[in-house]
Design a protein around this motif. Structure first.
Motif, PDB file in Angstrom:
ATOM      1  N   ALA A  37      26.130  69.225 -18.677  1.00 45.01           N
ATOM      2  CA  ALA A  37      26.642  69.140 -17.307  1.00 45.01           C
ATOM      3  C   ALA A  37      27.606  70.288 -17.034  1.00 45.01           C
ATOM      4  CB  ALA A  37      27.345  67.795 -17.092  1.00 45.01           C
ATOM      5  N   GLU A  38      28.428  70.610 -18.007  1.00 46.00           N
ATOM      6  CA  GLU A  38      29.399  71.693 -17.827  1.00 46.00           C
ATOM      7  C   GLU A  38      28.671  73.019 -17.591  1.00 46.00           C
ATOM      8  OE1 GLU A  38      29.516  69.362 -20.287  1.00 46.00           O
ATOM      9  OE2 GLU A  38      31.144  68.229 -19.347  1.00 46.00           O
ATOM     10  N   GLU A  39      27.634  73.266 -18.374  1.00 48.43           N
ATOM     11  CA  GLU A  39      26.858  74.497 -18.191  1.00 48.43           C
ATOM     12  C   GLU A  39      26.157  74.487 -16.833  1.00 48.43           C
ATOM     13  OE1 GLU A  39      24.266  75.417 -21.518  1.00 48.43           O
ATOM     14  OE2 GLU A  39      23.214  76.929 -20.352  1.00 48.43           O
ATOM     15  N   ALA A  40      25.666  73.322 -16.415  1.00 49.77           N
ATOM     16  CA  ALA A  40      25.009  73.209 -15.106  1.00 49.77           C
ATOM     17  C   ALA A  40      25.975  73.540 -13.977  1.00 49.77           C
ATOM     18  CB  ALA A  40      24.451  71.799 -14.926  1.00 49.77           C
ATOM     19  N   LEU A  41      27.200  73.048 -14.077  1.00 48.38           N
ATOM     20  CA  LEU A  41      28.197  73.331 -13.041  1.00 48.38           C
ATOM     21  C   LEU A  41      28.524  74.823 -13.002  1.00 48.38           C
ATOM     22  CD1 LEU A  41      30.466  70.198 -13.540  1.00 48.38           C
ATOM     23  CD2 LEU A  41      28.942  70.668 -11.609  1.00 48.38           C
ATOM     24  N   GLU A  42      28.533  75.454 -14.168  1.00 43.14           N
ATOM     25  CA  GLU A  42      28.753  76.904 -14.230  1.00 43.14           C
ATOM     26  C   GLU A  42      27.601  77.635 -13.536  1.00 43.14           C
ATOM     27  OE1 GLU A  42      31.425  78.398 -15.530  1.00 43.14           O
ATOM     28  OE2 GLU A  42      30.693  80.424 -15.241  1.00 43.14           O
ATOM     29  N   VAL A  43      26.372  77.191 -13.805  1.00 42.68           N
ATOM     30  CA  VAL A  43      25.195  77.830 -13.195  1.00 42.68           C
ATOM     31  C   VAL A  43      25.245  77.717 -11.677  1.00 42.68           C
ATOM     32  CG1 VAL A  43      22.685  77.651 -12.925  1.00 42.68           C
ATOM     33  CG2 VAL A  43      23.695  77.593 -15.215  1.00 42.68           C
ATOM     34  N   ILE A  44      25.539  76.516 -11.166  1.00 43.22           N
ATOM     35  CA  ILE A  44      25.515  76.342  -9.706  1.00 43.22           C
ATOM     36  C   ILE A  44      26.682  77.048  -9.022  1.00 43.22           C
ATOM     37  CG2 ILE A  44      24.162  74.235  -9.735  1.00 43.22           C
ATOM     38  CD1 ILE A  44      26.702  72.657  -9.217  1.00 43.22           C
ATOM     39  N   LYS A  61      29.697  64.707 -19.902  1.00 38.85           N
ATOM     40  CA  LYS A  61      29.351  64.088 -18.619  1.00 38.85           C
ATOM     41  C   LYS A  61      27.867  63.767 -18.582  1.00 38.85           C
ATOM     42  CE  LYS A  61      31.322  65.722 -15.008  1.00 38.85           C
ATOM     43  NZ  LYS A  61      31.749  66.498 -13.840  1.00 38.85           N
ATOM     44  N   ASP A  62      27.504  62.524 -18.237  1.00 38.40           N
ATOM     45  CA  ASP A  62      26.084  62.173 -18.184  1.00 38.40           C
ATOM     46  C   ASP A  62      25.444  62.655 -16.876  1.00 38.40           C
ATOM     47  OD1 ASP A  62      26.181  60.143 -16.092  1.00 38.40           O
ATOM     48  OD2 ASP A  62      26.929  58.723 -17.575  1.00 38.40           O
ATOM     49  N   GLY A  63      24.129  62.543 -16.818  1.00 37.01           N
ATOM     50  CA  GLY A  63      23.388  63.055 -15.676  1.00 37.01           C
ATOM     51  C   GLY A  63      23.715  62.363 -14.359  1.00 37.01           C
ATOM     52  N   LEU A  64      24.081  61.092 -14.408  1.00 31.48           N
ATOM     53  CA  LEU A  64      24.442  60.409 -13.168  1.00 31.48           C
ATOM     54  C   LEU A  64      25.776  60.921 -12.629  1.00 31.48           C
ATOM     55  CD1 LEU A  64      23.282  56.780 -13.941  1.00 31.48           C
ATOM     56  CD2 LEU A  64      22.373  58.318 -12.193  1.00 31.48           C
ATOM     57  N   ALA A  65      26.726  61.129 -13.503  1.00 31.03           N
ATOM     58  CA  ALA A  65      28.011  61.681 -13.066  1.00 31.03           C
ATOM     59  C   ALA A  65      27.808  63.100 -12.523  1.00 31.03           C
ATOM     60  CB  ALA A  65      29.008  61.680 -14.217  1.00 31.03           C
ATOM     61  N   LEU A  66      26.949  63.861 -13.190  1.00 32.86           N
ATOM     62  CA  LEU A  66      26.638  65.210 -12.707  1.00 32.86           C
ATOM     63  C   LEU A  66      25.947  65.135 -11.346  1.00 32.86           C
ATOM     64  CD1 LEU A  66      26.478  68.263 -13.036  1.00 32.86           C
ATOM     65  CD2 LEU A  66      24.380  67.925 -14.392  1.00 32.86           C
ATOM     66  N   ALA A  67      25.020  64.198 -11.193  1.00 35.40           N
ATOM     67  CA  ALA A  67      24.333  64.028  -9.902  1.00 35.40           C
ATOM     68  C   ALA A  67      25.345  63.699  -8.801  1.00 35.40           C
ATOM     69  CB  ALA A  67      23.269  62.938 -10.001  1.00 35.40           C
ATOM     70  N   GLU A  68      26.306  62.845  -9.103  1.00 36.78           N
ATOM     71  CA  GLU A  68      27.326  62.487  -8.102  1.00 36.78           C
ATOM     72  C   GLU A  68      28.174  63.710  -7.729  1.00 36.78           C
ATOM     73  OE1 GLU A  68      27.494  57.889  -9.737  1.00 36.78           O
ATOM     74  OE2 GLU A  68      29.102  59.282 -10.274  1.00 36.78           O
ATOM     75  N   ASP A  69      28.541  64.519  -8.724  1.00 38.25           N
ATOM     76  CA  ASP A  69      29.303  65.752  -8.448  1.00 38.25           C
ATOM     77  C   ASP A  69      28.484  66.716  -7.589  1.00 38.25           C
ATOM     78  OD1 ASP A  69      31.349  64.813  -9.999  1.00 38.25           O
ATOM     79  OD2 ASP A  69      31.052  66.229 -11.647  1.00 38.25           O
ATOM     80  N   MET A  70      27.227  66.888  -7.959  1.00 39.64           N
ATOM     81  CA  MET A  70      26.367  67.820  -7.228  1.00 39.64           C
ATOM     82  C   MET A  70      26.114  67.321  -5.808  1.00 39.64           C
ATOM     83  SD  MET A  70      23.744  69.000 -10.236  1.00 39.64           S
ATOM     84  CE  MET A  70      22.888  70.207  -9.207  1.00 39.64           C
TER      85      MET A  70
END
Length: 126
Positions: A37-44, A61-70
């Motif tokens: 998730a941390e790397e994904a947030l860096e990418v976006i 961070k799990d995928g649901l928490a990442l989905a909520e952030d995104m």
């Protein structure tokens, strides 16, 4: 140029499987991968992402928490959460985050509905 898809999974093999299924459905879409998730947030934060397919079970961070952030940052972005953990609570949380749910193992058929809907949504937004 096609849309850019972010594939987030801590398993490289799982990312390869999703990418292969996606490539069969939308060969012109560009794929970007992240292993957390941390790397994904860096990418976006560094490039435009049109849609995302997120693993649920990841360290940190799990995928649901990442989905909520995104979702908070990108209200219109098509997002899917993929997991083998098929529980009503997880499906309900995915729906609450306005994310599609995809059961693992991800296949071309299991991805088709999300990809078709995302393509229509992205085309309509242009």
């Amino acid at each position: 140029m096609g849309n850019t898809v972010l594939i987030v999974d801590d398993s490289k093999l799982a990312r390869i499987v999703v990418a292969k299924a996606l490539d069969a459905l939308q060969p012109d879409w560009v794929r970007v991968e992240a292993s957390s998730a941390e790397e994904a947030l860096e990418v976006i934060s560094q490039q435009k992402i049109d849609l995302a397919i997120l693993d649920y079970n990841m360290p940190g961070k799990d995928g649901l928490a990442l989905a909520e952030d995104m979702r908070a940052r990108f209200p219109q972005m098509p997002i899917a959460v993929a997991t083998a953990n098929i529980q009503d609570e997880i499906i309900a949380r995915a729906r609450a985050a306005d994310a599609a749910f995809i059961a693992k193992p991800v296949t071309q058929d299991s991805l088709r509905g999300f990809v078709s809907g995302a393509a229509l949504r992205l085309r309509a937004a242009q």
